[in-house]
Write a protein that holds these residues in place. Structure first.
Motif, short mmCIF file in Angstrom:
data_model
loop_
_atom_site.label_atom_id
_atom_site.label_comp_id
_atom_site.label_asym_id
_atom_site.label_seq_id
_atom_site.Cartn_x
_atom_site.Cartn_y
_atom_site.Cartn_z
N THR A 1 0.83 -1.19 0.00
CA THR A 1 0.00 0.00 0.00
C THR A 1 0.88 1.25 0.00
OG1 THR A 1 -1.93 1.01 1.05
CG2 THR A 1 -0.23 0.15 2.53
N SER B 1 -3.21 3.58 4.17
CA SER B 1 -4.65 3.49 3.90
C SER B 1 -5.40 3.02 5.15
CB SER B 1 -4.91 2.51 2.75
OG SER B 1 -6.29 2.27 2.63
N THR C 1 -6.73 -0.69 5.47
CA THR C 1 -5.87 -1.82 5.81
C THR C 1 -5.90 -2.04 7.32
OG1 THR C 1 -3.87 -0.51 6.21
CG2 THR C 1 -4.31 -1.17 3.91
#
Length: 133
Positions: free
Chosen positions: A60, A79, A82
């Motif tokens: 990510t 993010s 997650t």
């Protein structure tokens, strides 16, 4: 470094620039030494310097920023979709400070917690690879 990212770094106050540059260097170093990550794309996302494994899609995006509304801290963001911050919190609850489910924050007047951040950055850049295993 892309010109818009370079402009962002040059916009930071003089006492913040070295911290942000050190954090950028740490991110690039971790990416180079982490298996499966490959090249990083460095860009701006939401006006913040952002780093993402561009070819491998192994993980990510990691974003970093200093904001004038919170002048005493720097943030490293992942993010919120997650489980990374929850995992970071379970590993480093006594060593790092967190903001919700999206950020690690640290004081600008203290050294960057390099050892812990390196682990967190590596986990972010391998998030999709490790999730599959």
């Amino acid at each position: 470094m892309e010109s818009e990212v370079k402009q962002k770094f040059s916009s930071y106050p003089d006492h913040i620039k070295p911290k942000m540059e050190a954090l950028r260097k740490l991110i690039l170093e971790v990416a180079r030494s982490t298996e499966g990550v490959g090249e990083l794309e460095e860009t701006l996302k939401w006006g913040e310097p952002a780093y993402l494994p561009s070819q491998t899609k192994s993980g990510t995006t990691v974003r970093i920023d200093w904001k004038s509304k919170s002048p005493k801290q720097i943030g490293m963001y992942v993010s919120c979709n997650t489980s990374l911050v929850r995992t970071f919190r379970s590993m480093f609850e006594d060593e790092l400070q967190f903001e919700g489910n999206r950020a690690i924050v640290f004081p600008v007047d203290k050294p960057i917690p390099k050892k812990q951040l390196m682990i967190c950055i590596q986990m972010a850049f391998r998030y999709h690879l490790d999730k599959k295993q």
